[in-house]
Design a protein around this motif. Structure first.
Motif, PDB file in Angstrom:
ATOM      1  N   ALA A 157      43.442  38.427  46.680  1.00  0.00           N
ATOM      2  CA  ALA A 157      42.755  38.801  45.451  1.00  0.00           C
ATOM      3  C   ALA A 157      43.690  38.679  44.251  1.00  0.00           C
ATOM      4  O   ALA A 157      43.292  38.193  43.184  1.00  0.00           O
ATOM      5  CB  ALA A 157      42.221  40.228  45.564  1.00  0.00           C
ATOM      6  N   VAL A 211      38.231  40.690  44.397  1.00  0.00           N
ATOM      7  CA  VAL A 211      37.677  39.563  43.644  1.00  0.00           C
ATOM      8  C   VAL A 211      36.660  38.862  44.541  1.00  0.00           C
ATOM      9  O   VAL A 211      36.898  38.689  45.735  1.00  0.00           O
ATOM     10  CB  VAL A 211      38.770  38.564  43.233  1.00  0.00           C
ATOM     11  N   LEU A 219      43.128  36.177  41.049  1.00  0.00           N
ATOM     12  CA  LEU A 219      43.071  36.713  39.693  1.00  0.00           C
ATOM     13  C   LEU A 219      44.129  36.063  38.808  1.00  0.00           C
ATOM     14  O   LEU A 219      43.865  35.768  37.634  1.00  0.00           O
ATOM     15  CB  LEU A 219      43.255  38.224  39.711  1.00  0.00           C
ATOM     16  N   ILE A 256      34.939  41.155  39.601  1.00  0.00           N
ATOM     17  CA  ILE A 256      36.265  41.716  39.840  1.00  0.00           C
ATOM     18  C   ILE A 256      36.118  43.230  39.739  1.00  0.00           C
ATOM     19  O   ILE A 256      35.567  43.734  38.757  1.00  0.00           O
ATOM     20  CB  ILE A 256      37.285  41.211  38.810  1.00  0.00           C
TER      21      ILE A 256
END
Length: 209
Positions: free
Chosen positions: A162, A79, A166, A70
């Motif tokens: 992303a 990511v 996450l 990340i």
């Protein structure tokens, strides 16, 4: 005599390793904020990733292996996965899944170029009278971009995707992933726990508040 000494040393190391494991010292945190410095551009890249623990207190990144990562790019939070080892190899497409969520494919086509594409493309620019130079240059630029993405030692996703990944990772328990390789129908699966060290490393890296 030498054999007996070697046997006793081996037993001692096994006992020591067992004690370190029991006391929680054999490994470090699963996730950690790491940085790399480019002495040519004077830029420091900070990322959160995992790694291997061949011995107590020693994290390494093995050649030929991929690791979840990340980081921040010019296009925002990213990511994905990166290649390990001193001499990094292209990562390609990677399939990942957090707990029981739907599996996600991270592909080179969606990977942002961290290096400056203009510097690579400049020698290929053409300006020939009578031709559609814009179309030619655009086609060549797309070809160069795709070649760069396919050869990069990382595969990343940015933007809303992303952020979604996450969020899953921060609320999940386990991450599994595998490379999608040609002529390898059953690739091995990597597994990483999504424990408290993930959020701690992300805060240390300044990627979350």
């Amino acid at each position: 005599m030498i054999g007996e000494i070697s046997r006793r040393i081996t037993i001692f190391l096994l006992i020591l390793c067992g004690f370190a494991t029991a006391s929680g010292c054999a490994r470090g945190p699963t996730w950690e904020a790491v940085s790399s410095y480019d002495e040519f551009s004077d830029k420091t890249t900070v990322m959160v990733t995992t790694g291997d623990w061949p011995q107590p207190g020693s994290r390494t990144f093995s050649y030929g292996m991929i690791y979840p990562v990340i980081m921040k790019t010019v296009e925002g939070l990213a990511v994905g996965f990166m290649s390990g080892g001193q001499f990094k190899v292209p990562v390609g497409a990677v399939q990942m899944r957090v707990d029981g969520n739907e599996a996600i494919m991270v592909t080179p086509e969606n990977t942002p170029n961290i290096s400056e594409i203009e510097a690579w493309f400049a020698p290929f620019i053409v300006d020939i009278p009578g031709l559609d130079n814009d179309a030619i240059n655009n086609a060549q630029k797309v070809a160069v971009e795709n070649a760069m993405r396919m050869s990069q030692p990382y595969t990343l996703v940015v933007g809303d995707e992303a952020d979604r990944i996450l969020d899953q990772m921060l609320s999940g328990q386990n991450l599994i992933y595998r490379q999608i390789l040609v002529n390898q129908p059953n690739p091995s699966t990597g597994r990483v726990p999504l424990d408290q060290s993930l959020s701690e490393a992300l805060r240390k890296a300044g990627l979350i508040n």
